[in-house]
Design a protein around this motif. Structure first.
Motif, PDB file in Angstrom:
ATOM      1  N   ARG A 208       0.810  -1.217   0.000  1.00 31.12           N
ATOM      2  CA  ARG A 208       0.000   0.000   0.000  1.00 31.12           C
ATOM      3  C   ARG A 208       0.844   1.269   0.000  1.00 31.12           C
ATOM      4  O   ARG A 208       0.478   2.273  -0.596  1.00 31.12           O
ATOM      5  CB  ARG A 208      -0.938   0.013   1.208  1.00 31.12           C
ATOM      6  CG  ARG A 208      -2.001  -1.067   1.205  1.00 31.12           C
ATOM      7  CD  ARG A 208      -3.050  -0.825   0.116  1.00 31.12           C
ATOM      8  NE  ARG A 208      -4.170  -1.746   0.268  1.00 31.12           N
ATOM      9  CZ  ARG A 208      -4.224  -2.954  -0.264  1.00 31.12           C
ATOM     10  NH1 ARG A 208      -3.190  -3.404  -0.991  1.00 31.12           N
ATOM     11  NH2 ARG A 208      -5.280  -3.727  -0.075  1.00 31.12           N
ATOM     12  N   LEU A 209       1.983   1.219   0.674  1.00 29.89           N
ATOM     13  CA  LEU A 209       2.828   2.402   0.784  1.00 29.89           C
ATOM     14  C   LEU A 209       3.983   2.389  -0.208  1.00 29.89           C
ATOM     15  O   LEU A 209       4.922   3.180  -0.087  1.00 29.89           O
ATOM     16  CB  LEU A 209       3.349   2.532   2.221  1.00 29.89           C
ATOM     17  CG  LEU A 209       2.248   2.808   3.265  1.00 29.89           C
ATOM     18  CD1 LEU A 209       2.811   2.734   4.677  1.00 29.89           C
ATOM     19  CD2 LEU A 209       1.603   4.170   3.026  1.00 29.89           C
ATOM     20  N   ASN A 210       3.907   1.475  -1.186  1.00 31.01           N
ATOM     21  CA  ASN A 210       4.870   1.429  -2.290  1.00 31.01           C
ATOM     22  C   ASN A 210       6.309   1.324  -1.777  1.00 31.01           C
ATOM     23  O   ASN A 210       7.181   2.115  -2.135  1.00 31.01           O
ATOM     24  CB  ASN A 210       4.719   2.674  -3.180  1.00 31.01           C
ATOM     25  CG  ASN A 210       5.480   2.552  -4.481  1.00 31.01           C
ATOM     26  OD1 ASN A 210       5.731   1.450  -4.967  1.00 31.01           O
ATOM     27  ND2 ASN A 210       5.884   3.684  -5.037  1.00 31.01           N
ATOM     28  N   ARG A 229       7.544   6.862   4.957  1.00 32.86           N
ATOM     29  CA  ARG A 229       6.562   5.800   4.694  1.00 32.86           C
ATOM     30  C   ARG A 229       6.882   4.536   5.486  1.00 32.86           C
ATOM     31  O   ARG A 229       5.979   3.821   5.931  1.00 32.86           O
ATOM     32  CB  ARG A 229       6.491   5.518   3.196  1.00 32.86           C
ATOM     33  CG  ARG A 229       5.727   6.616   2.436  1.00 32.86           C
ATOM     34  CD  ARG A 229       5.732   6.367   0.948  1.00 32.86           C
ATOM     35  NE  ARG A 229       7.019   6.681   0.355  1.00 32.86           N
ATOM     36  CZ  ARG A 229       7.610   5.990  -0.602  1.00 32.86           C
ATOM     37  NH1 ARG A 229       7.037   4.900  -1.074  1.00 32.86           N
ATOM     38  NH2 ARG A 229       8.771   6.355  -1.093  1.00 32.86           N
ATOM     39  N   GLY A 255       0.792  13.005  -4.084  1.00 33.00           N
ATOM     40  CA  GLY A 255       0.250  11.683  -4.351  1.00 33.00           C
ATOM     41  C   GLY A 255       0.491  10.725  -3.196  1.00 33.00           C
ATOM     42  O   GLY A 255      -0.384   9.954  -2.809  1.00 33.00           O
ATOM     43  N   GLN A 256       1.696  10.780  -2.616  1.00 30.79           N
ATOM     44  CA  GLN A 256       2.016   9.904  -1.494  1.00 30.79           C
ATOM     45  C   GLN A 256       1.212  10.278  -0.257  1.00 30.79           C
ATOM     46  O   GLN A 256       0.821   9.406   0.532  1.00 30.79           O
ATOM     47  CB  GLN A 256       3.519   9.967  -1.201  1.00 30.79           C
ATOM     48  CG  GLN A 256       4.366   9.310  -2.283  1.00 30.79           C
ATOM     49  CD  GLN A 256       5.837   9.605  -2.115  1.00 30.79           C
ATOM     50  OE1 GLN A 256       6.223  10.609  -1.525  1.00 30.79           O
ATOM     51  NE2 GLN A 256       6.673   8.720  -2.642  1.00 30.79           N
ATOM     52  N   ARG A 257       0.958  11.562  -0.062  1.00 30.07           N
ATOM     53  CA  ARG A 257       0.161  11.985   1.094  1.00 30.07           C
ATOM     54  C   ARG A 257      -1.259  11.446   0.994  1.00 30.07           C
ATOM     55  O   ARG A 257      -1.829  10.985   1.994  1.00 30.07           O
ATOM     56  CB  ARG A 257       0.158  13.511   1.189  1.00 30.07           C
ATOM     57  CG  ARG A 257       1.524  14.068   1.548  1.00 30.07           C
ATOM     58  CD  ARG A 257       1.601  15.586   1.543  1.00 30.07           C
ATOM     59  NE  ARG A 257       2.983  15.999   1.754  1.00 30.07           N
ATOM     60  CZ  ARG A 257       3.383  17.261   1.904  1.00 30.07           C
ATOM     61  NH1 ARG A 257       2.492  18.237   1.881  1.00 30.07           N
ATOM     62  NH2 ARG A 257       4.653  17.536   2.098  1.00 30.07           N
ATOM     63  N   SER A 259      -2.053   8.767  -0.670  1.00 27.29           N
ATOM     64  CA  SER A 259      -1.916   7.318  -0.519  1.00 27.29           C
ATOM     65  C   SER A 259      -1.839   6.939   0.958  1.00 27.29           C
ATOM     66  O   SER A 259      -2.438   5.947   1.398  1.00 27.29           O
ATOM     67  CB  SER A 259      -0.660   6.825  -1.246  1.00 27.29           C
ATOM     68  OG  SER A 259      -0.447   5.444  -1.028  1.00 27.29           O
ATOM     69  N   ARG A 262      -5.346   7.090   2.410  1.00 35.53           N
ATOM     70  CA  ARG A 262      -6.142   5.903   2.085  1.00 35.53           C
ATOM     71  C   ARG A 262      -5.685   4.690   2.907  1.00 35.53           C
ATOM     72  O   ARG A 262      -6.501   3.879   3.354  1.00 35.53           O
ATOM     73  CB  ARG A 262      -6.051   5.602   0.585  1.00 35.53           C
ATOM     74  CG  ARG A 262      -6.787   6.623  -0.290  1.00 35.53           C
ATOM     75  CD  ARG A 262      -6.878   6.154  -1.729  1.00 35.53           C
ATOM     76  NE  ARG A 262      -5.589   6.166  -2.398  1.00 35.53           N
ATOM     77  CZ  ARG A 262      -5.126   7.207  -3.080  1.00 35.53           C
ATOM     78  NH1 ARG A 262      -5.846   8.312  -3.184  1.00 35.53           N
ATOM     79  NH2 ARG A 262      -3.952   7.142  -3.672  1.00 35.53           N
ATOM     80  N   THR A 263      -4.362   4.557   3.106  1.00 34.08           N
ATOM     81  CA  THR A 263      -3.838   3.460   3.902  1.00 34.08           C
ATOM     82  C   THR A 263      -4.295   3.572   5.356  1.00 34.08           C
ATOM     83  O   THR A 263      -4.662   2.579   5.989  1.00 34.08           O
ATOM     84  CB  THR A 263      -2.299   3.427   3.836  1.00 34.08           C
ATOM     85  OG1 THR A 263      -1.880   3.359   2.470  1.00 34.08           O
ATOM     86  CG2 THR A 263      -1.740   2.232   4.592  1.00 34.08           C
ATOM     87  N   THR A 282      -3.164  17.379   3.843  1.00 37.26           N
ATOM     88  CA  THR A 282      -3.184  16.097   4.548  1.00 37.26           C
ATOM     89  C   THR A 282      -4.250  16.083   5.629  1.00 37.26           C
ATOM     90  O   THR A 282      -5.057  15.142   5.718  1.00 37.26           O
ATOM     91  CB  THR A 282      -1.806  15.808   5.169  1.00 37.26           C
ATOM     92  OG1 THR A 282      -0.839  15.692   4.127  1.00 37.26           O
ATOM     93  CG2 THR A 282      -1.827  14.526   5.975  1.00 37.26           C
ATOM     94  N   ARG A 382       7.288  14.122  -7.994  1.00 40.94           N
ATOM     95  CA  ARG A 382       7.190  12.986  -7.081  1.00 40.94           C
ATOM     96  C   ARG A 382       8.567  12.655  -6.515  1.00 40.94           C
ATOM     97  O   ARG A 382       9.603  13.008  -7.090  1.00 40.94           O
ATOM     98  CB  ARG A 382       6.606  11.772  -7.789  1.00 40.94           C
ATOM     99  CG  ARG A 382       5.253  11.999  -8.409  1.00 40.94           C
ATOM    100  CD  ARG A 382       4.488  10.716  -8.627  1.00 40.94           C
ATOM    101  NE  ARG A 382       4.023  10.169  -7.354  1.00 40.94           N
ATOM    102  CZ  ARG A 382       2.992   9.325  -7.250  1.00 40.94           C
ATOM    103  NH1 ARG A 382       2.336   8.936  -8.320  1.00 40.94           N
ATOM    104  NH2 ARG A 382       2.628   8.864  -6.080  1.00 40.94           N
TER     105      ARG A 382
END
Length: 597
Positions: A208-210, A229, A255-257, A259, A262-263, A282, A382
């Protein structure tokens, strides 16, 4: 508080904050001599205790004691106003030390916490995390748990503290300064998650956190965004009742924020979550409920009543908590109105050709461009696309494989990671690199960054926000042709970011040298930048730095890549991320307008 709480007096109250480490014989003499109560022949004023500390009882402090504080050097004494009817005193650090009033209520769902640095957010997390027992202001005779719990009778906090007392609530804490994790752990990412995993969720967290590409990398070999992350994953795989996350957005792109948001929603269903962050995007996305912290940094902090995220953030920016009829700031934070862009008709300072740099598993290509005098160039994209590598190529810390950067250009570089290894005080750090005794240093660096209160502090003991201010100020204090700041917003609160933006604009206009800013805070970059440079590509594999372009075009291009749209809040005008798949999100994507602000 509930009906059982005592009421605060119906007029403003003043308290004295005394930094005993700064109290000298001179400070004692001034306090005793000029205290208005002492001069009137009364005994309630400033006095020296049996152990030699300067002291005054809270009940004795009056507005006129500001006269004393104004005469005291080095901010050893501060007289601060505590607004009326602001709740109960929860904790106090020492006699005349920092005070925290009220606590946020941990409830099922995510509670967002927003406020200035030094206002008590971390103290609140420590209390709710069980590592700090509230003393209700009784510094020398701490109350027992039953007394503490009675103070919260009739509130959501009461039930939580009862469970905390009885060992019936467990917590997991993600620290603020993730860049210090390698100092405490030297294994791989996967090994760290195995140690922390109590829910058999580490593989899911990695996905989920790549984190797949760094799962077997050593913790001290990964980037700031990757460390963030990993720290979030290590927190979420713990099997606890409450998750406490301190600044989870630092070093993460937009995008990571989202993500991470959602996680969070997926991993902590039916759990209690408290998130402290300075990134409005955020907090807006992750929070169900919201508390604002206000007061006087290092003096006192007050926790507001719960609000919805949208209403709470808007009222915080406006500086007016309407439901409580409290003015927390003299003027609104106008974070979102872009500054006047500088015309690019100045003198070209640096013309760089197309550059390439190849590593074992990553390659970077940068299109040619020109940097002009008095320009602020925002650089974003990114994580893992080579922004910091580009900074090092310009600064001469790396040699490009193709292309050549003018060797005669002197660049002052503030790195992404904050260096706290200097063995000495802040003033010693500056004195080793610049002349701290000039009028120019005082007016252009020391005063705008409020450095004087930090001068005698040891660098290794600074907070994240303090170390960031010092690092930025040190970079700007050097004599250079170009200034390059990597992640300057990390650990700075909303008001400090605005102050930084204004200070940087003044510095660039006065100095004439351009400044390049690499950051993930799009609101800050939109506000302060004259042009934008976008990095694209495949994270961790290859990156392309595009030539400088207009800020709005750059942000729109970047948001299209990360597939996120922003709209304008109808009340404050601040950009808010649209919910993916919502009608507004679909409409903006169809029109190609990803940044409709």
């Amino acid at each position: 508080m509930g009906d059982g709480h005592s009421q605060v007096a119906q007029k403003d109250k003043y308290v004295a904050i005394i930094d005993q480490d700064k109290v000298t014989d001179e400070v004692r003499n001034i306090a005793l001599r000029y205290d208005p109560l002492n001069r009137a022949g009364r005994r309630e004023g400033f006095h020296v205790t049996e152990n030699g500390e300067l002291h005054i009882d809270d009940e004795a402090v009056i507005e006129e004691h500001k006269i004393v504080a104004n005469r005291i050097p080095n901010d050893a004494i501060k007289i601060v106003r505590l607004p009326a009817e602001r709740g109960e005193l929860v904790h106090q650090y020492g006699e005349n030390g920092f005070r925290l009033y009220e606590l946020p209520a941990p409830v099922k769902g995510t509670v967002g916490l927003l406020g200035r640095n030094g206002i008590g957010k971390s103290t609140a997390l420590r209390i709710l995390g069980g590592t700090l027992k509230p003393n209700l202001g009784a510094v020398s005779d701490e109350p027992d748990w039953d007394t503490v719990i009675r103070e919260f009778r009739g509130t959501a906090v009461q039930n939580y503290l009862e469970k905390l007392r009885d060992g019936g609530v467990s917590t997991a804490y993600k620290p603020q300064q993730v860049d210090r994790i390698p100092d405490r752990y030297d294994g791989t990412v996967r090994e760290l998650l195995i140690v922390r995993d109590e829910r058999n969720l580490r593989d899911k967290a990695i996905e989920r956190l790549n984190l797949e590409h760094i799962a077997d990398a050593f913790v001290d070999d990964i980037s700031g965004g990757e460390l963030q992350r990993v720290a979030i994953a290590a927190t979420l795989v713990a099997d606890v009742d409450a998750y406490l996350l301190d600044e989870p957005s630092s070093y993460l792109d937009v995008g990571q924020r989202l993500s991470v948001a959602r996680t969070l929603e997926e991993f902590v269903e039916d759990k209690m979550v408290l998130v402290v962050d300075h990134d409005l995007v955020t907090l807006d996305v992750v929070s169900d409920d919201f508390h604002a912290f206000f007061g006087d940094p290092a003096g006192f902090g007050v926790v507001s009543r719960p609000l919805s995220a949208r209403r709470g953030i808007n009222q915080f920016l406006e500086g007016n908590l309407r439901d409580e009829n409290v003015r927390i700031r003299d003027t609104p934070i106008d974070f979102l109105r872009p500054s006047a862009r500088q015309e690019m008709d100045g003198i070209p300072i640096l013309e760089f050709p197309a550059l390439t740099k190849k590593f074992q598993s990553f390659s970077l290509g940068v299109e040619s461009g020109t940097i002009f005098g008095k320009e602020i160039l925002g650089i974003f994209g990114r994580n893992g696309l080579g922004k910091t590598t580009f900074a090092k190529l310009l600064a001469g810390a790396l040699e490009p494989d193709e292309g050549r950067v003018d060797a005669d250009i002197n660049i002052s570089y503030k790195p992404q990671y904050l260096d706290s290894s200097f063995d000495g005080t802040v003033v010693e750090l500056f004195a080793g690199q610049v002349d701290v005794y000039t009028r120019a240093f005082e007016t252009e660096i020391q005063q705008p960054f409020d450095l004087e209160p930090l001068f005698d502090l040891v660098v290794g003991e600074l907070s994240g926000g303090e170390l960031q201010r010092v690092s930025i100020a040190l970079a700007l204090a050097r004599d250079a042709d170009i200034y390059l700041l990597d992640e300057p917003s990390a650990y700075l609160d909303v008001e400090q970011r605005m102050s930084f933006a204004a200070t940087l604009r003044q510095f660039v206009n006065r100095n004439g040298a351009p400044c390049l800013i690499i950051d993930h805070d799009l609101l800050l970059l939109d506000y302060v930048s004259d042009r934008a440079m976008v990095f694209e590509g495949e994270s961790g594999v290859s990156g392309v730095g595009r030539s400088p372009q207009s800020v709005r075009k750059g942000i729109n291009r970047f948001l299209k890549i990360v597939d996120v749209t922003f709209r304008k809040d109808p009340n404050t005008g601040r950009p808010r991320a649209n919910k993916p798949g919502s009608q507004k999100d679909r409409e903006q994507k169809a029109s190609g307008n990803y940044y409709a602000v």
